[in-house]
Design an enzyme around this catalytic site. Sequence first.
Site, short mmCIF file in Angstrom:
data_model
loop_
_atom_site.label_atom_id
_atom_site.label_comp_id
_atom_site.label_asym_id
_atom_site.label_seq_id
_atom_site.Cartn_x
_atom_site.Cartn_y
_atom_site.Cartn_z
N GLY A 120 2.82 1.94 10.90
CA GLY A 120 3.75 3.05 10.74
C GLY A 120 4.48 3.45 12.02
O GLY A 120 5.10 4.50 12.08
N SER A 180 3.92 -2.42 10.39
CA SER A 180 5.38 -2.41 10.54
C SER A 180 6.02 -3.74 10.18
O SER A 180 7.01 -4.17 10.79
CB SER A 180 5.78 -1.98 11.96
N GLU A 229 -6.75 4.34 8.30
CA GLU A 229 -6.59 5.77 7.99
C GLU A 229 -7.85 6.33 7.35
O GLU A 229 -8.19 7.48 7.56
CB GLU A 229 -5.35 5.96 7.09
N GLU A 284 -4.83 -5.40 10.83
CA GLU A 284 -3.82 -4.37 11.03
C GLU A 284 -4.08 -3.66 12.37
O GLU A 284 -4.88 -2.71 12.43
CB GLU A 284 -3.90 -3.33 9.91
N HIS A 301 -9.32 0.65 5.44
CA HIS A 301 -8.03 0.92 6.10
C HIS A 301 -8.27 1.87 7.27
O HIS A 301 -9.11 2.77 7.20
CB HIS A 301 -7.05 1.54 5.09
N LYS A 333 0.08 4.26 -0.24
CA LYS A 333 -0.57 5.44 0.36
C LYS A 333 -0.34 6.67 -0.52
O LYS A 333 -0.28 6.55 -1.73
CB LYS A 333 -0.08 5.64 1.80
N ASN A 372 0.86 -1.18 0.00
CA ASN A 372 0.00 0.00 0.00
C ASN A 372 0.90 1.23 0.00
O ASN A 372 1.49 1.57 1.02
CB ASN A 372 -0.89 -0.04 1.25
C1 PEP Z 1 -0.55 -0.05 6.40
O1 PEP Z 1 -0.79 1.14 6.55
O2 PEP Z 1 -1.36 -0.79 5.80
C2 PEP Z 1 0.68 -0.57 6.98
C3 PEP Z 1 0.74 -1.84 7.26
O3 PEP Z 1 1.68 0.34 7.18
P1 PEP Z 1 3.16 0.03 7.75
O4 PEP Z 1 3.64 -1.22 7.10
O5 PEP Z 1 3.96 1.23 7.36
O6 PEP Z 1 3.02 -0.12 9.23
#
Ligand code: PEP
Length: 253
Positions: free
Chosen positions: A176, A216, A100, A170, A98, A11, A9
């Site tokens: 992040g 992460s 966000e 997630e 997601h 973003k 992703n």
């Molecule tokens: C995400 O936002 O879907 C995600 C997993 O981000 P990150 O890998 O940067 O934690």
Amino acid sequence: MRKKIVAGNWKMNKTYEEALTLVSEIDNMVKDEVTGEVTVVIAPPFPYLQSVGKLTQGNDKLHLAAQNVSEHESGAYTGEVSARMLQSIGTEYVIIGHSERRMYHHEDAQTLYQKLKASIAQGLKPIFCCGEPLEERDADRHFDYVGQQLHDSLSYLSNEEFDKVVIAYEPIWAIGTGRTASSQQAQEMHAYIREQLSRLFDAEAAYNTSILYGGSCNPGNAKELFAQPDVDGGLIGGASLKSRDFTDIIKSF
Ligand code: PEP
């Protein structure tokens, strides 16, 4: 047999030129280095979808995803992109729910259900995200929280509709932040999600659903996470912006 999937992703990152460079690098590395049966999904920003899709056409391991979709079919919805538009340019997957988008765009469970429905009607495969905030985990309510998210957006789908859905767990506290769920925390939540899915849909569908871990994930922790029996891959944010890291994660199966 459920699919192993690693999805990147991107973003709201990269210029057009940078996006083309990144996807060319991923395309080459995947062709040269990835031997196993793994589906690699790339979710660039909307304006780059078609160009990225063209560059990945010759590589049957690479698949295209959108990061969002409108819940509406068509019409006066300025700034929105429909499932039909996405389908018409060769998009195969779409990320829905997601954290966000839930947080910054106030997408609620009913809206997410409508997005799922609209996407599935156009033959897109949704990657439906769920996951708890830190306070829910600290209060030991994380299973109930995620179970509720699944129930509230998925339970109106038929078995046939659900067949197209991929789940991404997630935990918000791991996105992040550099803080990953341990492989044990991921496994127990994935097993719980699969169990919940078997209550909402038929047991075979639940067994065959790919459940990805996101938060992460990096080349250093992917192997242990992907080795868990109910972890079928990853949804990768930050590390998907670097071709070397992303490819190394894909090779962690
Ligand atoms: C995400 O936002 O879907 C995600 C997993 O981000 P990150 O890998 O940067 O934690």
